[in-house]
Design a protein around this motif. Structure first.
Motif, PDB file in Angstrom:
ATOM      1  N   PHE A  20       9.051 -25.005 -21.369  1.00 18.45           N
ATOM      2  CA  PHE A  20       9.506 -23.631 -21.569  1.00 18.45           C
ATOM      3  C   PHE A  20      10.990 -23.602 -21.937  1.00 18.45           C
ATOM      4  N   VAL A  21      11.785 -24.421 -21.241  1.00 22.73           N
ATOM      5  CA  VAL A  21      13.243 -24.404 -21.431  1.00 22.73           C
ATOM      6  C   VAL A  21      13.610 -24.781 -22.855  1.00 22.73           C
ATOM      7  N   TYR A  22      13.037 -25.896 -23.353  1.00 25.56           N
ATOM      8  CA  TYR A  22      13.358 -26.343 -24.716  1.00 25.56           C
ATOM      9  C   TYR A  22      13.021 -25.270 -25.741  1.00 25.56           C
ATOM     10  N   ARG A  23      11.855 -24.632 -25.569  1.00 22.04           N
ATOM     11  CA  ARG A  23      11.428 -23.639 -26.548  1.00 22.04           C
ATOM     12  C   ARG A  23      12.262 -22.361 -26.459  1.00 22.04           C
ATOM     13  N   PHE A  24      12.524 -21.925 -25.215  1.00 30.01           N
ATOM     14  CA  PHE A  24      13.301 -20.704 -25.069  1.00 30.01           C
ATOM     15  C   PHE A  24      14.733 -20.898 -25.569  1.00 30.01           C
ATOM     16  N   LEU A  25      15.363 -22.021 -25.219  1.00 35.07           N
ATOM     17  CA  LEU A  25      16.727 -22.266 -25.668  1.00 35.07           C
ATOM     18  C   LEU A  25      16.796 -22.405 -27.186  1.00 35.07           C
ATOM     19  N   SER A  26      15.786 -23.034 -27.775  1.00 41.59           N
ATOM     20  CA  SER A  26      15.758 -23.136 -29.241  1.00 41.59           C
ATOM     21  C   SER A  26      15.691 -21.755 -29.871  1.00 41.59           C
ATOM     22  N   ALA A  27      14.825 -20.889 -29.308  1.00 41.39           N
ATOM     23  CA  ALA A  27      14.699 -19.522 -29.820  1.00 41.39           C
ATOM     24  C   ALA A  27      16.007 -18.755 -29.610  1.00 41.39           C
ATOM     25  N   PHE A  28      16.579 -18.879 -28.411  1.00 38.12           N
ATOM     26  CA  PHE A  28      17.817 -18.164 -28.089  1.00 38.12           C
ATOM     27  C   PHE A  28      18.959 -18.590 -29.012  1.00 38.12           C
ATOM     28  N   LEU A  29      19.119 -19.899 -29.226  1.00 43.08           N
ATOM     29  CA  LEU A  29      20.194 -20.399 -30.079  1.00 43.08           C
ATOM     30  C   LEU A  29      19.993 -19.970 -31.532  1.00 43.08           C
ATOM     31  N   PHE A  30      18.756 -20.004 -31.994  1.00 52.72           N
ATOM     32  CA  PHE A  30      18.464 -19.596 -33.368  1.00 52.72           C
ATOM     33  C   PHE A  30      18.840 -18.132 -33.586  1.00 52.72           C
ATOM     34  N   LEU A  31      18.461 -17.281 -32.646  1.00 51.78           N
ATOM     35  CA  LEU A  31      18.785 -15.853 -32.775  1.00 51.78           C
ATOM     36  C   LEU A  31      20.291 -15.622 -32.644  1.00 51.78           C
ATOM     37  N   SER A  32      20.945 -16.413 -31.803  1.00 57.58           N
ATOM     38  CA  SER A  32      22.400 -16.297 -31.659  1.00 57.58           C
ATOM     39  C   SER A  32      23.107 -16.669 -32.954  1.00 57.58           C
ATOM     40  N   GLU A  33      22.560 -17.656 -33.638  1.00 63.01           N
ATOM     41  CA  GLU A  33      23.136 -18.051 -34.932  1.00 63.01           C
ATOM     42  C   GLU A  33      23.031 -16.907 -35.941  1.00 63.01           C
ATOM     43  N   SER A  53      20.581  -4.595 -30.344  1.00 61.44           N
ATOM     44  CA  SER A  53      19.861  -4.143 -29.147  1.00 61.44           C
ATOM     45  C   SER A  53      19.672  -5.318 -28.196  1.00 61.44           C
ATOM     46  N   PHE A  54      20.175  -5.165 -26.962  1.00 62.15           N
ATOM     47  CA  PHE A  54      20.035  -6.240 -25.969  1.00 62.15           C
ATOM     48  C   PHE A  54      18.566  -6.547 -25.704  1.00 62.15           C
ATOM     49  N   TRP A  55      17.776  -5.478 -25.442  1.00 61.28           N
ATOM     50  CA  TRP A  55      16.356  -5.697 -25.139  1.00 61.28           C
ATOM     51  C   TRP A  55      15.591  -6.178 -26.368  1.00 61.28           C
ATOM     52  N   GLY A  56      16.020  -5.716 -27.527  1.00 65.32           N
ATOM     53  CA  GLY A  56      15.397  -6.221 -28.745  1.00 65.32           C
ATOM     54  C   GLY A  56      15.653  -7.698 -28.943  1.00 65.32           C
ATOM     55  N   PHE A  57      16.881  -8.117 -28.587  1.00 69.57           N
ATOM     56  CA  PHE A  57      17.234  -9.531 -28.690  1.00 69.57           C
ATOM     57  C   PHE A  57      16.361 -10.374 -27.753  1.00 69.57           C
ATOM     58  N   LEU A  58      16.222  -9.924 -26.490  1.00 62.71           N
ATOM     59  CA  LEU A  58      15.408 -10.669 -25.525  1.00 62.71           C
ATOM     60  C   LEU A  58      13.940 -10.682 -25.946  1.00 62.71           C
ATOM     61  N   PHE A  59      13.464  -9.542 -26.442  1.00 60.46           N
ATOM     62  CA  PHE A  59      12.057  -9.468 -26.874  1.00 60.46           C
ATOM     63  C   PHE A  59      11.796 -10.454 -28.020  1.00 60.46           C
ATOM     64  N   ALA A  60      12.738 -10.497 -28.979  1.00 62.16           N
ATOM     65  CA  ALA A  60      12.589 -11.437 -30.095  1.00 62.16           C
ATOM     66  C   ALA A  60      12.614 -12.880 -29.601  1.00 62.16           C
ATOM     67  N   ALA A  61      13.463 -13.154 -28.589  1.00 62.11           N
ATOM     68  CA  ALA A  61      13.541 -14.512 -28.049  1.00 62.11           C
ATOM     69  C   ALA A  61      12.232 -14.905 -27.380  1.00 62.11           C
ATOM     70  N   VAL A  62      11.626 -13.961 -26.647  1.00 59.77           N
ATOM     71  CA  VAL A  62      10.349 -14.240 -25.973  1.00 59.77           C
ATOM     72  C   VAL A  62       9.241 -14.472 -26.996  1.00 59.77           C
ATOM     73  N   LEU A  64       9.544 -15.463 -30.132  1.00 60.15           N
ATOM     74  CA  LEU A  64       9.782 -16.726 -30.829  1.00 60.15           C
ATOM     75  C   LEU A  64       9.453 -17.906 -29.934  1.00 60.15           C
ATOM     76  N   THR A  65       9.749 -17.770 -28.626  1.00 66.06           N
ATOM     77  CA  THR A  65       9.389 -18.830 -27.671  1.00 66.06           C
ATOM     78  C   THR A  65       7.876 -19.025 -27.656  1.00 66.06           C
ATOM     79  N   ALA A  79      13.615 -32.331 -30.894  1.00 67.04           N
ATOM     80  CA  ALA A  79      14.449 -32.479 -32.090  1.00 67.04           C
ATOM     81  C   ALA A  79      14.910 -31.113 -32.588  1.00 67.04           C
ATOM     82  N   LEU A  80      13.998 -30.117 -32.517  1.00 65.78           N
ATOM     83  CA  LEU A  80      14.342 -28.752 -32.940  1.00 65.78           C
ATOM     84  C   LEU A  80      15.437 -28.180 -32.038  1.00 65.78           C
ATOM     85  N   PHE A  81      15.325 -28.427 -30.725  1.00 67.20           N
ATOM     86  CA  PHE A  81      16.339 -27.936 -29.788  1.00 67.20           C
ATOM     87  C   PHE A  81      17.709 -28.524 -30.103  1.00 67.20           C
ATOM     88  N   LEU A  82      17.774 -29.826 -30.351  1.00 70.83           N
ATOM     89  CA  LEU A  82      19.059 -30.462 -30.663  1.00 70.83           C
ATOM     90  C   LEU A  82      19.612 -29.955 -31.994  1.00 70.83           C
TER      91      LEU A  82
END
Length: 582
Positions: A20-33, A53-62, A64-65, A79-82
Motif C-alpha cells: 500500500f505504501v509504495y503505491r500510495f506514495l507513488s500516487a501522492f508524489l505524481f500528483l504533487s509533481e 481542492s484538498f479533498w479532491g487531491f486526496l480522492f485522486a491519490a486514493v 490512483l493508488t 521502480a515506479l516509486f523511486l
C-alpha cells in the motif's frame, strides 16, 4: 461467499503494508509533481493553493493508488516509486533554487532509496553501453558549460577579472608567443609574474585556429569534461561494476564543484581534474613514464599545483602502493614549488600568500610563517576551518558524493584531505570556499578519487544504495543550481538589439589605439596591445569605452563630457565611447 469474492479476499489478505505504501506514495508524489505545473502561485505564497481542492487531491491519490494495484509486479512498483521520488525531488530543486532546500530533498531521496529493496532493480551493462553513456554525459558537460559561459561573453557579461585579462593574454600569445597583458596589473606585464601557468600553451594551437575568446571557454569545458575518461579507467582498475562506474560518471558530469568551477570563466585550474585523475591512474598501474609526464603537466598548471602532486605522491608513498615512485614525485614537487616561488619572488609579483593566508602571518616570513603558525597553534587553524560560512561549502562538496570520501577504512587516506583543508577551508579568502570559483577543481578531484577508492572497499551488501544515493543527490543539486541558469537564455535573446548597438560603438575605436574600458567591455575588446580596466587604471588612454548598462558597475560619465573628450557614441543606458581631444 462466491468463489470470486473468496479470491479477492485472499489477495487482499496477502497484501502487506509496504504494498500500500509504495503505491500510495507513488500516487501522492505524481500528483504533487503536477501541482508545480498547474498551481497559480509560488510555493511560499497562499496563492499556490488557489484553484486546488484538498479533498479532491486526496480522492485522486486514493483512486490512483487503487489503479496501481492492477500492477501485480512488485519490482515494477518499487521502480515506479523511486522514479516518482526522483522526479519530485529534481522538480522541487529546480522550482525552489535554494541549496539548503536541495539538501533537504537529498535527505528525502536517500530515505526513499534506503527503505526500498533495490537489489533486484540493479542490472549490469556492457562495456559498450558504459562507454556510450559516459561519453554522452561528457558531451553534456562540455556543451552545457561551453554554451552558458560563451553566452555570457557574447552578451558582454564577462568582467576583466577573470576573463578579459586572459582574452588579451591569448591575443598576445598568438601575436608574440608571450603571455603579456596590460589590464591585469595596469601595465605591460607577463602573466607568469602573477601565476606560473605554462599549461596555457596547450590551448594556444586551438586559439590560433579560431582566434576568439569563445574558443577559450569551449576549450575549458572540454578540458574538464574529458576527465570522465580516466575516471572510468580508474573504476575499471578497482574492478567496480559497469553500472556503478556509470553512476560515478554521472557524479562527475553533474558535480556542482566542476560545473560551478567554470562559472567564473577561464582559469588554469580547469586542467587539474583531468591531469590528476590520469596521474592517479598511472600511479595505480605502476606506470612510471605516465606518472612522471602527468606530474610534470600538473606542476605546469600553477605555482600551488605542487601541493596536489606532493599530496598524491605522499599518499602512494605511505600506502606502499608505489613507494619509490611516490618518493620521487614528492621530491620533484617540493623542489618545483621552492624553485617556482623563489623565481616569482625575484622576477615577478611573488606568491599571493598575504591575501590568501594573511591571518596566519604574524611576521615577515610569508608562506613559511603560515606553516609555523599551524604547527605551533593548530587550534587557530581549526577555528578558521569550522566557521559557519564554510559549512554550506562543505555540504556542497560532500553531499553530491553521499559522504563517500569519509567512508575510509585506512587512516593514511586522510592525506588526500590536505588540499581540501589547506586550499579551501583554512584560508581567509572567501572565493576559495565557494563552488562558483576555480579553487575547488583540485580538492574536488581528490575527493572524487577517495569516493571511488572507498566505494571499492565497502561490503558487497552496502555499496549499491550508497552510490545510487550519491548519483541522485548530484542530480538534485545540479538541478537546483545549474539548471536555474535557464533564464540566461531568455536574457540572451532579449538583449540582442543591445548587443548590436554595443558592437557598432566598439567598432568606432581603431585596433591600434589605447583604450580604457569598463570591466565588462574588456574581454570583447581584448584583441589589442593596450587595453586597461577603467575602474582600476591610472593610464590616460586615447579612447574611453563606458558601460552604461544598469547593474554593470556604471562609472560616472561626467568627467568625459568636458572639453577634454569628444563624444563619439552615446546610447543611453547602453554604452558611450569618448575620444581624447587632440
Amino acid at each position: 461467499m462466491k468463489p470470486n469474492q473468496t479470491q479477492i479476499l485472499k489477495k487482499l489478505k496477502s497484501l502487506k503494508m509496504k504494498d500500500f505504501v509504495y503505491r500510495f506514495l507513488s500516487a501522492f508524489l505524481f500528483l504533487s509533481e503536477l501541482t508545480y505545473f498547474f498551481a497559480s502561485g509560488y510555493f511560499t505564497d497562499f496563492s499556490f493553493y488557489d484553484g486546488m481542492s484538498f479533498w479532491g487531491f486526496l480522492f485522486a491519490a486514493v483512486i490512483l493508488t487503487g489503479l496501481l494495484f492492477l500492477v501485480r509486479n512488485e519490482k515494477i512498483i518499487r521502480a515506479l516509486f523511486l522514479c516518482c521520488a526522483t522526479v519530485y525531488t529534481v522538480l522541487s530543486a529546480v522550482y525552489v533554487q535554494d541549496y539548503y532546500v536541495s539538501f533537504g530533498l537529498c535527505l528525502l531521496i536517500c530515505a526513499a532509496v534506503y527503505f526500498t529493496e533495490t537489489t533486484d532493480l540493479y542490472f549490469e551493462i556492457s562495456n559498450k553501453v558504459l562507454w556510450t553513456v559516459a561519453l554522452l554525459f561528457m558531451m553534456f558537460y562540455i556543451v552545457h558549460t561551453a554554451v552558458f559561459t560563451s553566452m555570457h561573453y557574447i552578451n558582454y557579461g564577462t568582467p576583466c577579472f577573470d576573463f578579459g585579462l586572459f582574452a588579451q593574454m591569448f591575443h598576445s600569445m598568438k601575436e608574440t608567443g608571450q603571455c603579456l597583458t596590460t589590464c591585469e596589473r595596469d601595465k605591460l606585464l607577463s602573466h607568469f609574474a602573477v601565476h606560473f601557468s605554462p599549461i596555457y600553451y596547450l590551448i594556444l594551437p586551438f586559439y590560433m585556429l579560431i582566434p576568439s575568446p569563445v574558443t577559450l571557454l569551449v576549450a575549458q569545458a572540454v578540458i574538464v569534461g574529458v576527465g570522465i575518461i580516466p575516471l572510468v579507467l580508474l573504476c575499471k582498475h578497482y574492478k567496480i561494476s559497469n553500472t556503478a562506474t556509470m553512476l560515478f560518471a554521472v557524479c562527475y558530469a553533474l558535480y556542482p564543484a566542476f560545473t560551478g568551477g567554470c562559472s567564473y570563466y577561464l582559469h588554469e585550474n580547469c586542467f587539474l581534474p583531468t591531469l590528476l585523475l590520469w596521474l592517479f591512474y598511472f600511479l595505480e598501474k605502476g606506470n612510471a613514464p605516465g606518472s612522471v609526464v602527468f606530474a610534470l603537466l600538473t606542476l605546469c598548471v600553477k605555482e600551488d599545483a605542487a601541493v596536489y602532486v606532493a599530496v598524491v605522491a605522499l599518499y602512494f608513498l605511505i600506502s606502499k602502493k608505489q613507494p619509490r615512485l611516490g618518493a620521487s614525485l614528492f621530491a620533484l614537487s617540493v623542489v618545483a614549488f621552492i624553485l617556482i616561488t623563489k623565481l616569482m619572488g625575484m622576477f615577478g609579483e611573488g606568491v599571493m600568500s598575504d591575501s590568501r593566508y594573511g591571518d596566519y602571518i604574524y611576521d615577515e616570513g610569508g608562506l613559511f610563517t603560515v606553516i609555523k603558525s599551524v604547527i605551533q597553534n593548530p587550534l587557530f587553524a581549526l577555528a578558521h576551518v569550522f566557521k559557519p560560512e564554510k559549512f554550506l561549502f562543505i555540504l556542497q562538496m560532500l553531499v553530491p558524493l553521499c559522504f563517500l570520501p569519509l567512508c575510509m577504512k585506512k587512516p593514511f587516506k586522510l592525506i588526500l584531505w590536505i588540499p581540501f583543508l589547506l586550499v579551501n577551508l583554512m584560508t581567509n579568502y572567501r572565493y576559495q570556499f565557494d563552488i562558483g570559483y576555480q579553487y575547488i577543481f583540485g580538492s574536488g578531484t581528490l575527493l572524487l578519487y577517495l569516493a571511488v577508492s572507498n566505494y571499492a572497499e565497502l561490503d558487497e551488501k552496502k555499496p549499491g544504495k550508497i552510490l545510487l544515493c550519491a548519483a541522485l543527490c548530484t542530480v538534485i543539486l545540479f538541478s537546483g543550481g545549474e539548471l536555474s541558469r535557464s533564464f540566461y537564455v531568455d536574457k540572451f535573446i532579449e538583449d540582442k538589439p543591445q548587443r548590436t548597438v554595443m558592437a557598432e560603438a566598439i567598432a568606432l575605436i581603431p585596433e591600434d589605439a589605447t583604450v580604457s574600458a569598463s570591466t565588462f567591455l574588456v574581454a570583447n575588446m581584448s584583441k589589442r596591445d593596450a587595453i586597461y580596466e577603467l575602474e582600476r587604471t591610472k593610464h590616460d588612454s586615447e579612447y574611453i569605452a563606458l558601460d552604461l548598462r544598469e547593474g554593470k558597475n556604471v562609472t560616472d560619465p561626467s568627467p568625459y563630457l568636458t572639453g577634454n573628450y569628444e563624444t563619439l557614441f552615446w546610447k543611453e543606458d547602453v554604452i558611450a565611447i569618448f575620444k581624447k581631444a587632440n
